[in-house]
Design a protein around this motif. Structure first.
Motif, short mmCIF file in Angstrom:
data_model
loop_
_atom_site.label_atom_id
_atom_site.label_comp_id
_atom_site.label_asym_id
_atom_site.label_seq_id
_atom_site.Cartn_x
_atom_site.Cartn_y
_atom_site.Cartn_z
N ILE A 19 -4.54 -24.42 59.61
CA ILE A 19 -3.41 -24.92 60.38
C ILE A 19 -3.17 -26.39 60.11
N TYR A 72 12.43 -18.03 64.16
CA TYR A 72 11.71 -17.36 63.06
C TYR A 72 12.38 -16.06 62.66
N LYS A 195 0.94 -19.93 66.70
CA LYS A 195 0.84 -20.58 65.39
C LYS A 195 0.21 -19.63 64.37
N ARG A 199 2.28 -18.15 60.95
CA ARG A 199 1.90 -18.52 59.59
C ARG A 199 1.28 -17.35 58.84
N ARG A 204 6.00 -14.42 58.26
CA ARG A 204 6.77 -14.39 57.03
C ARG A 204 7.78 -13.26 57.05
N THR A 277 9.90 -23.77 64.43
CA THR A 277 8.65 -24.51 64.42
C THR A 277 8.00 -24.38 65.79
#
Lengths: 352, 261, 293
Positions: A19, A72, A195, A199, A204, A277
């Motif tokens: 991270i 996202y 988080k 990630r 994704r 974010t």
């Protein structure tokens, strides 16, 4: 020179994917944790703890949820506050009416909110863009109406349910400091989880769906499943934050606190803070919570000169103005601004 | 020439119309394992439509698709078809502009990632192990396509040629049984085209990928393809090796004409 | 039976008002591909401005002209300051910009003219009259008629006049329109001015009905499902949808409401919208967005 990236070579994929790959970031995070857990609770006034830090944490958590869905996964939602309400009422009923212990009640609030949210997320399988935004607005109004009119839920006349005294294993949580830690604990935990999710492959997949959904499909992403998971996770966060803010700040579950303007405000928070974010969610929430105070302080001296009417509406003007400004100048929000500053610090004092 | 193995993909009598326009009319083709097949034809011939049908974006009005000998059920969704082993690049460049090059390539591995949401949430053993494993695979592709120095660059900031290469990398990362490339060299200068052509050849010869590609640059097509199918106005007008196709009068009339072979 | 018809017709009359507000959205969407979240607050601003001018003892016609002038200024400022820098960005950003705009308009409007509800009396009596055997309110009839006329004018403008057709041409591809020399921003400004005028009428209609206050901006939220049901870019669809929503909401409130505690009209339009979207993801008459792969 302060922000070193030189000599920072990764010798394994694991360390590259951490991270905080840059040591200075890691130290920064540790310092923040020390501040949050050890410094603030014992140095800040009760006012600050109750009226600034706790709402900041709760809205930050809610903003993370909305960011996951809208930032996202690219599914614009204007009904987020309603899911906070679901969590609030659900957890209160579990704790107050059924005597389920506090922590599981809060968790239950999140899960119930998640279930409701997934159902309201079903339209996303067929509709996109503005049409979807309006469909999510539908969830806001429908849920609001149900909460007000379903008396089993809300008990009292105007849909308000008071929180009983909170306790965990007999330990009474009545002071601002204790409530602060309750909120902080949940927020830190869930922020780290968020988080990790964003990630990883799920994050994704979500971004792929947001960017070019047919290309995501062609590379194997199950659009239906992942969109629904985004709704589920997002509304889970909304539910938990709704429970927390009710228990630790409002003191009562009141549907008025979760109406459509709050949904709008949350959207504004993530735009200003940084879409897509985790850090940006906190920036946006912090900005929103501190703005009224900032205006009061900043214009305190001019109180006599500036007509009160302008003062009370200044918040809306500045909030709206900043949304527009960020969109024009830095569409990735304060989070990107922060990264840019850090980048400049890499080379400071060298200008190139 | 060589003994015919079973085709990896067989499209049988495919017809599809959009509104009043018959985009494809009774087109059949086969793609054999290990070959590079070219699909060429003037603009509007139906080449991309054919690819879209192979992918599952469009459902053909008439005809059947067979993948590895098995007939494909009509209700199969594009992501299920992808999972069977088909990957693709797009004519209008569909990379994920919100992610870095590495992120795009890691997306190629999504079908092979199996850790569930709870494992990912805690970045637990299994999830971490899987992430590292696929990162290693992504790095192999990055090496292969020589894009090491841009892996962290946000894709929106990459020049066109490199974006196309990232899209190719993403498709390769999926380790597909059949790779479909839709105009991989569109808009590139000579040097970039040579690079991509080399990569395509390497992918086929070194890594053994079966490739079907749509391309307009005749020189490239004739050089690297083992076989070619020619479409015009939605119909197949010729098929064969580059030399056979070059000499086919129907093709010359429809397409090559005065430009020469 | 008469009662049913009365409820229906009243609903239809309100529905025309919804159509009008939704039309404001649809026009901006058709011309600039922007979903204007600020439409409701524009109505609020228009209402506030009008009342403000009336309080200064302006004659009605002058107050109207001044209000329209303000909306025109707003339109130009919006287009040239806010939208111009965002021309090439994805539509979702423009949407969010109108969102920020909404906050600002509301804040500015209320700073200048205050936040208490203000009555707006234009001399239209709210007395019931009997029409065709039905007991209806003059009020509803007047505004229904006015809205109907305005809708008609707008449709004619967009389909028959040269400016209107140019505006429709603009909506498909902004950059292409710019590149062939269509003065995109001017076209947008015109659309926003028109939307502003629509906002004035809506502001008057609802301002008279319930006083000019903050909650007028919520009317826009009511019009959103109308927009969705009709289809974001279909003028015809919006008109029909408005009527359907107005009638449906009123009928539901009167006939089903008592059994479930009332207040159905807050969410009923949205429920209809969800149902319509299930069968037709782009609204009843909306253009399906087909991506070229």
């Amino acid at each position: 020179m302060f922000y070193r990236e030189c000599g920072n070579y990764k010798d394994s994929y694991a360390s590259d994917m951490a991270i905080f790959p840059i040591p200075l970031d890691r130290y920064g995070f540790i310092i923040m944790m020390i501040l949050a857990f050890l410094v603030i609770p014992f140095t800040a006034s009760d006012y600050w703890l109750s009226n600034i830090m706790i709402p900041f944490y709760c809205f930050g958590l809610s903003a993370i949820g909305l960011n996951i869905l809208a930032g996202y996964a690219g599914q614009i939602s204007i009904g987020h506050a309603a899911f906070m309400a679901v969590g609030a009422y659900a957890s209160l009923i579990l704790y107050g009416r059924y005597g389920i212990p506090l922590i599981p009640s809060i968790l239950g609030g999140g899960l119930i909110s998640s279930a409701v949210g997934t159902i309201f997320g079903l339209p996303s399988l067929r509709i996109k863009g503005f049409y979807l935004a309006i469909a999510t607005l539908a969830s806001q109004f429908i849920i609001q109406w149900i909460i007000v009119h379903w008396h089993w839920l809300s008990g009292a006349v105007f849909g308000t349910v008071e929180t009983p005294d909170m306790q965990i294993f007999g330990w009474l949580i009545d002071t601002p400091v204790k409530k602060y830690f309750l909120a902080l604990g949940w927020v830190v935990l869930l922020a780290i989880v968020a988080k990790n999710l964003v990630r990883g492959q799920l994050g994704r997949n979500w971004q792929a769906i947001r960017d070019v959904d047919y290309a995501a499909e062609i590379i194997g992403v199950n659009l239906y499943k992942d969109k629904l998971i985004a709704f589920a996770v997002s509304t889970f966060y909304a539910g938990i934050s709704g429970s927390l803010i009710t228990f630790c700040y409002y003191g009562a579950a009141n549907i008025e606190e979760f109406h459509v303007m709050v949904s709008f405000a949350l959207l504004g928070m993530i735009i200003i803070g940084g879409l897509g974010t985790i850090l940006g969610s906190f920036f946006g929430a912090g900005f929103f919570v501190l703005l009224p105070i900032g205006i009061n302080q900043g214009l305190g001296n001019f109180m006599a000169v500036v007509p009160s009417e302008i003062l009370s509406n200044l918040e809306a003007i500045i909030f709206g103005g900043l949304i527009v400004l960020f969109l024009i100048v830095e569409p990735y929000g304060m989070a990107r601004l922060w990264h840019t500053i850090k980048d400049k610090m890499r080379l400071w004092p060298f200008p190139y | 020439m060589n003994e015919r193995k079973e085709p990896i993909l067989r499209a049988e009598n495919i017809s599809i119309a959009f509104g009043g326009l018959q985009a494809l009319n009774d087109v059949s083709l086969e793609i054999y394992p290990g070959e590079i097949m070219g699909i060429i034809g003037p603009n509007g011939a139906g080449k991309t439509t054919m690819l879209n049908i192979i992918n599952g974006f469009y459902k053909q009005d008439k005809g059947r698709i067979f993948f590895e000998g098995k007939e494909r059920p009509r209700r199969m969704k594009p992501n299920q078809i992808a999972a069977q082993g088909i990957a693709r690049t797009f004519q209008n460049l569909a990379i994920f502009s919100g992610m870095s090059a590495l992120g795009n390539i890691m997306m190629g591995r999504t079908m092979m990632m199996h850790s569930n949401i709870f494992s990912q949430a805690l970045y637990w053993r299994f999830s971490q192990k899987e992430e590292i494993e696929h990162r290693a695979a992504a790095e192999r592709i990055i090496d292969f396509l020589q894009i090491e120095n841009i892996r962290r660059t946000p894709s929106s900031m990459l020049p066109y040629g490199l974006r196309k290469r990232v899209e190719l990398a993403r498709a390769l990362a999926a380790e597909p049984k059949l790779l479909l490339l839709d105009e991989p060299m569109a808009g590139m200068n000579l040097e970039e085209k040579e690079d991509i052509a080399r990569f395509v050849l390497d992918a086929n010869e070194e890594l053994g990928y079966t490739i079907a590609l749509i391309e307009h640059d005749m020189g490239v097509v004739m050089d690297i393809c083992d076989r070619i199918v020619v479409l015009d106005f939605g119909e197949k007008i010729s098929e064969g090796t580059p030399d056979e196709v070059k000499a086919d009068p129907k093709v010359i009339k429809a397409y090559l004409g005065e430009a020469g072979g | 039976m008469t009662f049913f018809l009365e409820v229906l017709v009243t609903g239809l009359l309100v529905g025309i008002m919804y159509s009008l507000v939704a039309l404001g959205f649809a026009l901006i969407f058709k011309a600039s591909d922007v979903f204007n979240m600020a439409q409701g607050d524009m109505s609020l601003l228009a209402g506030l401005a009008l009342v403000g001018f009336l309080e200064l003892n302006f004659p009605l016609w002058l107050a109207l002209v001044c209000t329209i002038a303000i909306m025109t200024i707003l339109a130009y400022v919006t287009v040239f300051v806010v939208l111009k820098p965002l021309v090439a960005r994805p539509p979702i950003m423009l949407f969010m910009a109108t969102f920020g705009l909404a906050y600002m308009i509301q804040g500015i409007g209320q700073s200048i003219w205050g936040t208490q509800a203000k009555g707006l009396n234009l001399g239209i009596p709210d007395i019931p009259i009997t029409l065709g055997g039905l007991f209806l309110s003059t009020f509803d009839l007047t505004f229904g008629a006015a809205a109907g006329v305005l809708v008609f004018i707008l449709v004619w403008f967009f389909h028959k006049t040269r400016t209107g057709r140019a505006l429709r041409a603009v909506s498909d591809d902004h950059e292409a329109a710019l590149s062939v020399g269509i003065p995109l921003l001017k076209a947008w400004a015109v659309t926003w001015v028109i939307a502003g005028i629509v906002a004035v009428v809506a502001g008057i209609a609802w301002g008279t009905r319930m006083g000019v206050q903050f909650s007028i901006s919520y009317i826009a939220l009511k019009a959103l499902p109308v927009l969705i049901i009709g289809g974001l870019d279909s003028i015809m669809g919006v008109i029909i949808a408005g009527l359907v929503v107005g009638a449906g909401e009123n009928l539901a409130e009167v006939f089903i409401g008592p059994y479930v505690g009332g207040g159905i009209q807050t969410f009923f339009p949205y429920l209809i919208a969800l149902l319509v979207l299930y069968f037709k993801p782009y609204g009843l008459f909306g253009k399906e967005i087909i991506e070229r792969v």
